[in-house]
Design an enzyme around this catalytic site. Sequence first.
Site, PDB file in Angstrom:
ATOM      1  N   HIS A  82       9.916  -0.255   7.288  1.00 23.73           N
ATOM      2  CA  HIS A  82      10.156  -0.648   5.894  1.00 23.73           C
ATOM      3  C   HIS A  82      10.095   0.578   4.998  1.00 23.73           C
ATOM      4  CE1 HIS A  82      10.244  -3.186   2.350  1.00 23.73           C
ATOM      5  NE2 HIS A  82       9.383  -2.325   1.827  1.00 23.73           N
ATOM      6  N   ASP A 161       5.620 -13.804  -4.566  1.00 27.10           N
ATOM      7  CA  ASP A 161       5.976 -12.425  -4.925  1.00 27.10           C
ATOM      8  C   ASP A 161       7.168 -12.395  -5.878  1.00 27.10           C
ATOM      9  OD1 ASP A 161       5.849  -9.474  -4.621  1.00 27.10           O
ATOM     10  OD2 ASP A 161       7.860  -9.818  -3.829  1.00 27.10           O
ATOM     11  N   ARG A 168       5.851  -8.869 -13.521  1.00 25.06           N
ATOM     12  CA  ARG A 168       5.395  -7.467 -13.554  1.00 25.06           C
ATOM     13  C   ARG A 168       6.475  -6.569 -14.137  1.00 25.06           C
ATOM     14  NH1 ARG A 168       4.659  -6.313  -7.670  1.00 25.06           N
ATOM     15  NH2 ARG A 168       4.196  -4.189  -8.352  1.00 25.06           N
ATOM     16  N   SER A 183       2.752  -6.872  -2.585  1.00 29.07           N
ATOM     17  CA  SER A 183       4.139  -7.334  -2.685  1.00 29.07           C
ATOM     18  C   SER A 183       4.922  -6.934  -1.425  1.00 29.07           C
ATOM     19  CB  SER A 183       4.767  -6.719  -3.943  1.00 29.07           C
ATOM     20  OG  SER A 183       6.153  -6.844  -3.930  1.00 29.07           O
ATOM     21  N   LYS A 187       5.543  -9.672   2.048  1.00 29.21           N
ATOM     22  CA  LYS A 187       6.869 -10.029   2.586  1.00 29.21           C
ATOM     23  C   LYS A 187       6.996  -9.571   4.038  1.00 29.21           C
ATOM     24  CE  LYS A 187       8.947  -8.014  -0.834  1.00 29.21           C
ATOM     25  NZ  LYS A 187       8.941  -7.616  -2.190  1.00 29.21           N
TER      26      LYS A 187
HETATM   27  N1  URA Z   1       8.911  -3.032  -3.647  1.00 30.89           N
HETATM   28  C1  URA Z   1       8.425  -4.297  -3.586  1.00 30.89           C
HETATM   29  O1  URA Z   1       8.881  -5.117  -2.785  1.00 30.89           O
HETATM   30  N2  URA Z   1       7.436  -4.627  -4.422  1.00 30.89           N
HETATM   31  C2  URA Z   1       6.877  -3.769  -5.319  1.00 30.89           C
HETATM   32  O2  URA Z   1       5.964  -4.142  -6.043  1.00 30.89           O
HETATM   33  C3  URA Z   1       7.404  -2.464  -5.376  1.00 30.89           C
HETATM   34  C4  URA Z   1       8.407  -2.118  -4.515  1.00 30.89           C
END
Ligand code: URA
Length: 433
Positions: A82, A161, A168, A183, A187
Amino acid sequence: MRMYDIIKKKRDGGELTTEEIKYFIGGVTDGSIPDYQTSALCMAIYFRGMTVRETCDLTFAVRDSGDRLDFSDIDGIRVDKHSTGGVGDKTSLVVAPIVASFGIKVAKMSGRGLGHTGGTVDKLEAIEGFKTTLSDEDFIKQVNDIGFAIVGQSKQFAPADKKLYALRDVTATVDSMPLIAASIMGKKLAADDDCIVLDVKTGSGSFMKSVEDSKALARLMVDIGKNAGKKTVALITNMDRPLGYAIGNSLEVIEAVETLNGHGPKDFTEVCLTLAAYMLSLAGKGSVENCKKLAEQAIADGSALETFKRMVKAQGGDVKLIENTENFKKAKYAYAVKSTVSGYICKVDTEAYGLASLALGAGRNTIEDVIDYSAGIMLRRKTGDYIKAGDELATLYANDKTKFTAAEKLLLSATLLQDEKPQDEPLVYCTVE
Ligand code: URA
């Protein structure tokens, strides 16, 4: 339990209990907590931070807020990678087939681009016919047959999220370390992988601008991964310059294919080989050093390219484009951006380069925007190169000529020149294990 008390506790520097965090995320998910209270708690977390235990609880609550994948029907070890997001970051297109060519499974859910960063799903959709949605059965069958599949996030992954991020984004609380970690990992952990390699970008094109902050974020995410029972490693990689020369969807696919053919840009190739080496090593293929040699071999003998072609074909994409990238549809117009002064390129604002590509139509400002796959930028010079006044810094591609002016302005003002050659910066700063 009352949300008011949770906000007050965090505002005053207290440590939230597991139950309080679960109550908060439960309320965000079912809509029972109003946006103003969610935003207030995000701001309190922004200023007061969270302990590793609190951040793990937040991550697991985010993960559990929606669907989870079951990969138990996939044979063998499953590894994912990732990236925290960057400009010109097409590493998944190269790294996944390298790893899959050794029988390691990569069952990848990727995201779309938003703002200055690109997304793997958009890049793949630049290949005519390519489907980024597969049924669960087809996805698992393809991973078992070919070794990898890349799809978008069609399921209800971590819905908490989605809501948190939207708030946010408009309340200046994106750049909070525990909120970013929860976050991303919330995921990631909704998928069912054995090992995760995190590519934490650092510099002007990423969320984390300093190596120290990137290391701290990496440490936190690695701890979360380990707490969830996954083998997790993070690499801190340079995003003070775009990766490779291509920015924009089909241009990046072409550069990825050139890399799989063994003719990729040096910086991009090196980052891909390093990431692939860590993925192979975590999956039990030996030391990182030996795995890097394996990764080089998969490019040299054509097996990574062959695996990529099989994946494209299986997902409905036109393999002729991969066999001859000249077949990709080109933008109607090209425009050369020329330097107005001479000197060494010592620094670039990578985020502005990403925004220039967005201005040409290659990205989206809002989730509804439609992408122009052939639009983008081919850089002709990068940090460390000398450029003479009148020489080409980059070629811009667009289907609407009027877009060139804004993109050119962004690129030129984002490129700093000086008389002396700057020192080389590392591509990979360090690893966090
Ligand atoms: N990428 C994400 O998925 N979440 C964040 O908060 C920042 C970058």
